[in-house]
Design a protein around this motif. Sequence first.
Motif, mmCIF file in Angstrom:
data_model
loop_
_atom_site.group_PDB
_atom_site.id
_atom_site.type_symbol
_atom_site.label_atom_id
_atom_site.label_comp_id
_atom_site.label_asym_id
_atom_site.label_seq_id
_atom_site.Cartn_x
_atom_site.Cartn_y
_atom_site.Cartn_z
ATOM 1 N N UNK A 268 20.097 -0.035 14.376
ATOM 2 C CA UNK A 268 19.444 0.582 13.649
ATOM 3 C C UNK A 268 18.401 -0.112 12.671
ATOM 4 N N UNK A 269 17.490 0.471 12.089
ATOM 5 C CA UNK A 269 16.922 0.010 11.129
ATOM 6 C C UNK A 269 16.576 0.874 10.042
ATOM 7 N N UNK A 270 17.359 0.654 9.004
ATOM 8 C CA UNK A 270 17.477 1.539 7.772
ATOM 9 C C UNK A 270 16.099 1.698 6.843
ATOM 10 N N UNK A 271 15.758 2.797 6.278
ATOM 11 C CA UNK A 271 14.654 2.864 5.553
ATOM 12 C C UNK A 271 14.902 2.156 4.289
ATOM 13 N N UNK A 272 15.199 0.730 4.072
ATOM 14 C CA UNK A 272 15.414 0.215 2.845
ATOM 15 C C UNK A 272 14.392 -0.386 2.280
ATOM 16 N N UNK A 273 14.023 -0.435 1.172
ATOM 17 C CA UNK A 273 13.084 -1.188 0.281
ATOM 18 C C UNK A 273 12.750 -2.258 0.699
ATOM 19 N N UNK A 274 11.332 -2.779 0.530
ATOM 20 C CA UNK A 274 10.888 -4.198 0.619
ATOM 21 C C UNK A 274 10.659 -4.801 -0.926
ATOM 22 N N UNK A 275 11.210 -5.829 -1.289
ATOM 23 C CA UNK A 275 11.215 -6.263 -2.603
ATOM 24 C C UNK A 275 10.303 -7.515 -2.419
ATOM 25 N N UNK A 276 9.419 -7.763 -3.491
ATOM 26 C CA UNK A 276 8.731 -9.086 -3.661
ATOM 27 C C UNK A 276 8.970 -9.413 -5.086
ATOM 28 N N UNK A 277 9.733 -10.643 -4.850
ATOM 29 C CA UNK A 277 9.734 -11.423 -6.063
ATOM 30 C C UNK A 277 8.937 -12.419 -6.439
ATOM 31 N N UNK A 278 8.305 -12.000 -7.575
ATOM 32 C CA UNK A 278 7.230 -13.289 -7.988
ATOM 33 C C UNK A 278 7.617 -14.287 -9.216
ATOM 34 N N UNK A 279 7.761 -15.477 -8.860
ATOM 35 C CA UNK A 279 7.961 -16.358 -9.869
ATOM 36 C C UNK A 279 6.838 -17.057 -10.534
ATOM 37 N N UNK A 280 7.330 -17.750 -11.540
ATOM 38 C CA UNK A 280 6.031 -18.330 -12.375
ATOM 39 C C UNK A 280 4.971 -19.136 -11.678
ATOM 40 N N UNK A 281 5.716 -19.802 -10.427
ATOM 41 C CA UNK A 281 4.954 -20.821 -9.819
ATOM 42 C C UNK A 281 4.275 -20.139 -8.557
ATOM 43 N N UNK A 282 4.432 -18.947 -8.529
ATOM 44 C CA UNK A 282 3.553 -18.080 -7.282
ATOM 45 C C UNK A 282 2.020 -18.476 -7.473
ATOM 46 N N UNK A 283 1.357 -18.481 -6.249
ATOM 47 C CA UNK A 283 0.001 -18.305 -6.105
ATOM 48 C C UNK A 283 -0.320 -16.886 -6.146
ATOM 49 N N UNK A 284 -0.814 -16.310 -7.329
ATOM 50 C CA UNK A 284 -0.948 -14.961 -7.632
ATOM 51 C C UNK A 284 -2.120 -14.391 -6.774
ATOM 52 N N UNK A 285 -3.147 -15.001 -6.253
ATOM 53 C CA UNK A 285 -4.144 -14.593 -5.351
ATOM 54 C C UNK A 285 -3.463 -14.333 -4.208
ATOM 55 N N UNK A 286 -2.765 -15.141 -3.508
ATOM 56 C CA UNK A 286 -2.051 -14.906 -2.197
ATOM 57 C C UNK A 286 -1.257 -13.537 -2.524
ATOM 58 N N UNK A 287 -0.321 -13.502 -3.598
ATOM 59 C CA UNK A 287 0.532 -12.313 -3.832
ATOM 60 C C UNK A 287 -0.307 -11.175 -4.079
ATOM 61 N N UNK A 288 -1.402 -11.164 -4.783
ATOM 62 C CA UNK A 288 -2.209 -9.844 -4.969
ATOM 63 C C UNK A 288 -2.764 -9.640 -3.543
ATOM 64 N N UNK A 289 -3.351 -10.386 -2.621
ATOM 65 C CA UNK A 289 -3.664 -9.892 -1.379
ATOM 66 C C UNK A 289 -2.566 -9.255 -0.540
ATOM 67 N N UNK A 290 -1.192 -9.743 -0.791
ATOM 68 C CA UNK A 290 -0.146 -9.172 0.073
ATOM 69 C C UNK A 290 0.043 -7.766 -0.370
ATOM 70 N N UNK A 291 0.169 -7.775 -1.784
ATOM 71 C CA UNK A 291 0.532 -6.483 -2.470
ATOM 72 C C UNK A 291 -0.331 -5.375 -2.186
#
Length: 445
Positions: A268-291
């Motif tokens: 089975x594949x349950x409809x569970x949420x996907x969580x993005x955890x963004x820490x201070x060292x993250x590349x915000x540009x890459x995170x923004x594109x993904x979001x």
Amino acid sequence: MTTSHLPSPGSPRMSDDPPPAPPEELDEVPAVVLADDAARGTAIPTGPLLDVHAPTTGEHLLCVEDTTPELLCVVVDATAASSRADWAWLSAEDRARYLFTIADVLADHLRPLAVTAALTTGRPVAAGSALDGPAARAAAFSAAGWADKLGAVGAAHRPGGGVVALLTTWRTSTADALTAIVAALATGCGVVLRARPAAAAGAAQLVRLVEDAGLPPGLVRVAPGADAAADARLWDHEELVAVRADGSPDDLRGVGVALARAGTPLRQRVDAPHVDVVLPAADLEAVARSLVAAAAGGAHERPGGSRVVVARPVADALVARVAPVVAQLRTGHPLDRATAVGPLPTPHLARAAREVLDGATALPAGLPERGWWTPPGVVTVGRHSAWPPPGPVLGVRTVRTAADALPHLEGAGSVTVWGGELGAEAPAPPDPRQDALDLLRACRG
């Protein structure tokens, strides 16, 4: 077969923003196969017709027969007979050759599959072509490769055949469905697509795909519907080898309990949420594109919802990058190739998503009022507030440290960590290759 009731070229048109759907594309939707005509006996009662509504307008789109328990058993028996007579006795090499052909002929079916998903679930046809098509071909090709390697992965050929049931809903992507179909066929089993009404047209298209690849007719059949008594007969059927399903936790819990009585494996594949955890060292540009891509994919790519847990030092900067871009995602008719966000798959999800957005957030003018629309957006979620529902809505909650993010991962289906480590194991995103292996092993008997 049913009669499809699809919008005609003379149906009420959309406004100039977004542009109307090209009428010729409507002709590409396959007629919905009811219970398989070859398996149907004249004395077997047929079920009532269920309406499928168009997410774009909320109006009637087509009819699907609710397969009766008696007829569903006939379909399963016929599929099992086909697997024994025409398929299971083939050599592993011959089965692999047939299965690789599925990936080869898939190109001719990608457009009808994308159009069908657009009209029945609201999935934009641009995403269906650009994302779902390549994913489906990769999944089919990968799963086909296991047919002559079953012993090496702890699976086994079933010379006596059998049936794998695939429970499909609006959530089931073409790649996931093909992974399960090809993996089940690799072991020598046949497949019954137990398609919920909104997924029935797509399931019918997959049956045509398999037959166009030259596999024996009747080896993969569709038995659409939502009758609980029919489901119960399916879960208890003696020919059932394994089940692959996706859906809500409550729905899958009931399926699991029913199958446990007979000892039938459930993947089975349950409809569970996907969580993005963004820490201070993250590349915000890459995170923004993904979001932004996650917001555009909405409930189709993340049916459990999309949650963002972000460290306070970078929260404001991330929201400032993401929010205006998400707000500008084009919302429109799913058959318009410029559309990034179409209607939601269900009216419940659309209402819930609209309720969490700022009242100033508006839809483009001219969209049908009765359609299941919601604008894309970003919602700031407090410590004790509920996360937004699945859809083109990102929920953002701030935390002070990486350790503070851990409680928010409870119940997550998958987690992406940006810019560091959490110090705890996080669920990985779904992997079609692993899904195929799990189903192959479940079919061992």
